[in-house]
Scaffold this motif. Structure first.
Motif, PDB file in Angstrom:
ATOM      1  N   ARG A 199       3.984  11.953  -7.550  1.00 33.21           N
ATOM      2  CA  ARG A 199       3.516  10.996  -8.559  1.00 33.21           C
ATOM      3  C   ARG A 199       3.893  11.455  -9.956  1.00 33.21           C
ATOM      4  NH1 ARG A 199      -0.356  11.264 -11.972  1.00 33.21           N
ATOM      5  NH2 ARG A 199      -1.503  12.919 -10.903  1.00 33.21           N
TER       6      ARG A 199
ATOM      7  N   LEU B  95       4.191   8.780 -13.276  1.00 38.39           N
ATOM      8  CA  LEU B  95       3.127   7.786 -13.107  1.00 38.39           C
ATOM      9  C   LEU B  95       1.753   8.427 -13.251  1.00 38.39           C
ATOM     10  CD1 LEU B  95       4.470   5.928  -9.932  1.00 38.39           C
ATOM     11  CD2 LEU B  95       4.536   5.103 -12.289  1.00 38.39           C
ATOM     12  N   THR B  96       0.824   7.680 -13.830  1.00 30.53           N
ATOM     13  CA  THR B  96      -0.566   8.118 -13.825  1.00 30.53           C
ATOM     14  C   THR B  96      -1.178   7.711 -12.485  1.00 30.53           C
ATOM     15  OG1 THR B  96      -1.444   6.046 -14.688  1.00 30.53           O
ATOM     16  CG2 THR B  96      -0.746   7.710 -16.321  1.00 30.53           C
TER      17      THR B  96
ATOM     18  N   HIS C  93      -3.713   5.854 -12.128  1.00 31.28           N
ATOM     19  CA  HIS C  93      -4.030   4.438 -12.253  1.00 31.28           C
ATOM     20  C   HIS C  93      -2.792   3.574 -12.018  1.00 31.28           C
ATOM     21  CE1 HIS C  93      -7.177   1.636 -13.219  1.00 31.28           C
ATOM     22  NE2 HIS C  93      -6.431   1.031 -14.128  1.00 31.28           N
ATOM     23  N   GLU C  94      -1.654   3.983 -12.575  1.00 27.98           N
ATOM     24  CA  GLU C  94      -0.408   3.231 -12.388  1.00 27.98           C
ATOM     25  C   GLU C  94       0.006   3.212 -10.923  1.00 27.98           C
ATOM     26  OE1 GLU C  94       1.823   3.954 -16.680  1.00 27.98           O
ATOM     27  OE2 GLU C  94       1.874   5.542 -15.153  1.00 27.98           O
ATOM     28  N   LEU C  95      -0.084   4.360 -10.248  1.00 26.24           N
ATOM     29  CA  LEU C  95       0.268   4.399  -8.833  1.00 26.24           C
ATOM     30  C   LEU C  95      -0.658   3.486  -8.033  1.00 26.24           C
ATOM     31  CD1 LEU C  95       1.906   5.427  -6.439  1.00 26.24           C
ATOM     32  CD2 LEU C  95       0.368   7.414  -6.339  1.00 26.24           C
TER      33      LEU C  95
ATOM     34  N   ARG D 250      -2.193   0.821  -9.002  1.00 26.18           N
ATOM     35  CA  ARG D 250      -1.817  -0.579  -9.249  1.00 26.18           C
ATOM     36  C   ARG D 250      -0.556  -0.953  -8.471  1.00 26.18           C
ATOM     37  NH1 ARG D 250       1.756  -2.617 -12.343  1.00 26.18           N
ATOM     38  NH2 ARG D 250       2.080  -0.750 -13.579  1.00 26.18           N
ATOM     39  N   LEU D 251       0.435  -0.065  -8.451  1.00 24.67           N
ATOM     40  CA  LEU D 251       1.703  -0.351  -7.769  1.00 24.67           C
ATOM     41  C   LEU D 251       1.556  -0.464  -6.251  1.00 24.67           C
ATOM     42  CD1 LEU D 251       4.082   1.940  -9.846  1.00 24.67           C
ATOM     43  CD2 LEU D 251       4.071  -0.571  -9.792  1.00 24.67           C
TER      44      LEU D 251
ATOM     45  N   GLY E 214      -7.617   4.062 -10.251  1.00 24.73           N
ATOM     46  CA  GLY E 214      -7.015   5.351  -9.929  1.00 24.73           C
ATOM     47  C   GLY E 214      -7.937   6.288  -9.183  1.00 24.73           C
TER      48      GLY E 214
END
Length: 146
Positions: free
Chosen positions: A17, A22-23, A25-27, A29-30, A36
């Motif tokens: 990650r 990526l944070t 939270h971003e991971l 969301r993806l 997160g």
């Protein structure tokens, strides 16, 4: 401290990650997971992602699922083959027309004899491996449980 999952490598997830920038939270969301917090718990090793989430993580991070699992020197057991296919035990049972309780028993190594090739064929097909691979995996699980 929780017992480590015998298959999932929480540190490998964190490294992959952060290597992608990526944070947590971003991971999340993806891969379609709310917040997160899930990713944080996975990286801490307090929980593990379900097989579908593991498959999505690997896709988003552009890596093989195997890179998110602990290495093994003796070859995969049935649970590992299932995780590498990105499947839950329930999905494997449904696709192979084997009961969920049988799949779980086999993964735990609780079998007196190895099932026939005819029985293992649908399991192998669902996992995308050969019957010999499933046979070996069951033998490993059985031997490990003794």
């Amino acid at each position: 401290m929780p017992e480590p999952d015998p298959h999932f490598d929480s540190e490998a997830l964190r490294r992959a990650r952060t290597d992608k920038g990526l944070t947590q939270h971003e991971l999340a969301r993806l891969i379609g997971t709310a917040g997160g917090e899930h990713v944080s718990r996975w990286e801490l090793g307090t929980t593990v992602p379900r097989p579908g989430a593991l498959r999505r993580i690997a896709e988003v991070l552009e890596m093989d699922i195997a890179n998110l699992l602990r290495p093994v020197s003796h070859g995969p057991d049935l649970c590992r083959l299932r995780l590498l296919a990105g499947m839950s035990a329930n999905e494997l049972a449904r696709q192979s027309h084997i009961s969920l309780s049988t799949i779980r028993r086999w993964e735990a190594g609780r079998l007196e004899r190895i099932p026939s090739e005819e029985t293992l064929g649908p399991v192998a097909e669902a996992l995308g491996v050969g019957v010999t691979d499933v046979d070996r995996a069951l033998r490993r699980a059985r031997d490990a449980s003794l």
